[in-house]
Design a protein around this motif. Sequence first.
Motif, mmCIF file in Angstrom:
data_model
loop_
_atom_site.group_PDB
_atom_site.id
_atom_site.type_symbol
_atom_site.label_atom_id
_atom_site.label_comp_id
_atom_site.label_asym_id
_atom_site.label_seq_id
_atom_site.Cartn_x
_atom_site.Cartn_y
_atom_site.Cartn_z
ATOM 1 N N ALA A 103 31.149 -5.228 55.359
ATOM 2 C CA ALA A 103 30.128 -4.187 55.796
ATOM 3 C C ALA A 103 30.129 -2.776 55.299
ATOM 4 C CB ALA A 103 30.211 -4.215 57.415
ATOM 5 N N PHE A 104 31.618 -2.494 54.983
ATOM 6 C CA PHE A 104 32.053 -1.288 54.227
ATOM 7 C C PHE A 104 31.561 -1.223 53.103
ATOM 8 C CE2 PHE A 104 35.356 0.567 51.520
ATOM 9 C CZ PHE A 104 35.284 1.831 52.042
ATOM 10 N N PHE A 105 31.907 -2.104 52.255
ATOM 11 C CA PHE A 105 31.183 -2.205 50.804
ATOM 12 C C PHE A 105 29.671 -2.317 50.681
ATOM 13 C CE2 PHE A 105 35.757 -3.591 49.409
ATOM 14 C CZ PHE A 105 35.741 -2.665 48.675
ATOM 15 N N ALA A 106 29.212 -3.114 51.538
ATOM 16 C CA ALA A 106 27.699 -3.214 51.645
ATOM 17 C C ALA A 106 26.908 -1.654 51.738
ATOM 18 C CB ALA A 106 27.179 -4.143 52.720
ATOM 19 N N ILE A 107 27.614 -1.046 52.739
ATOM 20 C CA ILE A 107 26.957 0.204 53.131
ATOM 21 C C ILE A 107 27.250 1.271 51.829
ATOM 22 C CG2 ILE A 107 26.916 2.308 54.493
ATOM 23 C CD1 ILE A 107 27.707 0.436 56.919
ATOM 24 N N LEU A 108 28.282 1.341 51.408
ATOM 25 C CA LEU A 108 28.592 2.168 50.326
ATOM 26 C C LEU A 108 27.765 1.775 48.949
ATOM 27 C CD1 LEU A 108 32.345 2.864 50.606
ATOM 28 C CD2 LEU A 108 30.503 4.333 51.181
ATOM 29 N N THR A 392 35.938 6.962 47.995
ATOM 30 C CA THR A 392 36.093 6.180 49.147
ATOM 31 C C THR A 392 36.545 4.655 48.785
ATOM 32 O OG1 THR A 392 34.398 7.275 50.413
ATOM 33 C CG2 THR A 392 34.921 5.189 51.240
ATOM 34 N N VAL A 393 35.962 4.246 47.983
ATOM 35 C CA VAL A 393 36.274 2.783 47.349
ATOM 36 C C VAL A 393 37.413 2.545 46.510
ATOM 37 C CG1 VAL A 393 33.775 2.231 47.525
ATOM 38 C CG2 VAL A 393 34.693 2.815 45.220
ATOM 39 N N LEU A 394 37.992 3.506 45.835
ATOM 40 C CA LEU A 394 39.093 3.619 44.913
ATOM 41 C C LEU A 394 40.208 2.802 45.413
ATOM 42 C CD1 LEU A 394 39.487 4.165 41.707
ATOM 43 C CD2 LEU A 394 40.274 6.311 42.598
#
Length: 452
Positions: A103-108, A392-394
């Motif tokens: 969900a974290f990756f989907a939103i970002l 955030t994703v790094l």
Amino acid sequence: MSAKDIDAASGSLPPKLPRTVGDYVRSVGPGLVLAMAFLGTGDLVSSTVSGANYGYALMWTLVLALTARYFMISAIAKYKLANRFEDSSLMAGYQRLWKGFPAFFAILMLIYGLIIQMSFMRACAVALAHLVESTGVPLPDDIGLSLMGLIVMVLSLVMLSGHNAFRWLERLARVASVVIIGSFVYALFRIGHIDFPALLSGLTFAVPQDNGPFDALFIAVATIGTIGGSAINLLYPYFMDDRGWNRPAHRKIQRLDLIGGMLPLLIINALFWIVAAETLRGTGVTVSSESDLATMMQMAVGEWGPTLLWISLFMAAFTSFPAQAHGLAKLMFNGLHLAIGKKDGEMRPEQDPRYRPTLIGLFIVAPLFITLPFAPNLVYLSVFGTSVVTATVLPPILIGILILTTSKRFMLDDYANKWWETLILSIISVIGLWSLYAILTNLVDAIQRVAS
């Protein structure tokens, strides 16, 4: 269980590896689509700025950054092909580390996708507008850019509307790489010389002193780290899926494909760097936009230089626009499916009835907004949005891949990282986390400039 046992049980056979030049060219697909998706106008401006400011002195950072990208993407691909659970996606692996990651990756990726697609849409429209005006056809001042954006939107919809969408992306990536490389090889031919001693010296980890050794080294480190941990790296497994590469037996062909994709990317960036070093270094001409690149090409080639430049920039941006829409939509839906409790592989992203309307609406049509006369300044939006998402994703991308591919808890015995692979990924991760400082510092500076 070993990789051979898995392949034997599934009945899959190792794919036929390329034997001739023709076989090799035909085997290159997902890696080249991914590489050309990376190749936005920002990368080309960055390479040109480096060549103009530093000459050849920092050219080793380009090679090192793309090498880091190769190892990181290769690790991502390896998890998809040879994980112990037969997960068909990397998102399922991240879910095993923390159930909230999909969900974290989907939103970002939704946020990042909207911002990056607007950037590519505007780049495509600007380049196309310059090409049209170079033929003597005037465009209306108020809606000219929007008309060019409509053309880009329609072309993208045509490419992605059928069942052979990925084949169109492959063909486009091949044509674009040939056109861009050909244009800048011609520019070097017209320049008539290359400072080969300086070029070789620039590959020896030299750091220029005249521009400030700390600044130059910091730029190098930040570039290597952010490229290695780029969110776009996560799209490769979905492009592999389009080719049907999903078993350990596909590992060899996948590695050849990735090399075949990274090589043109290296050549294109190097050509921009070399042309800038040979034409702009020491002239005092600064590069801050695509128009400055046109000036560089005019210096190198003459009257036809700007036209070649706008063709190259359009091809670079347009290969990115539909490819990233295709990959980002798949990643987002894969993450959403896992987040709501669907098992990995239970439903492919494109089988979801909401997938195509979302792909078209959010990642193809909505970016057209940025070409409208009343659209806000894209520079601030792009700097702020991409900086926040990248920061955030790094860490999870870098550290997650390192954990997933190193442990035999997740990987088949034959495919868990060797010690040297773990070392390389660890170094990339450390550099990437260090580069967070540069990202956050630039973000704070940008916010302060806007506020003032």
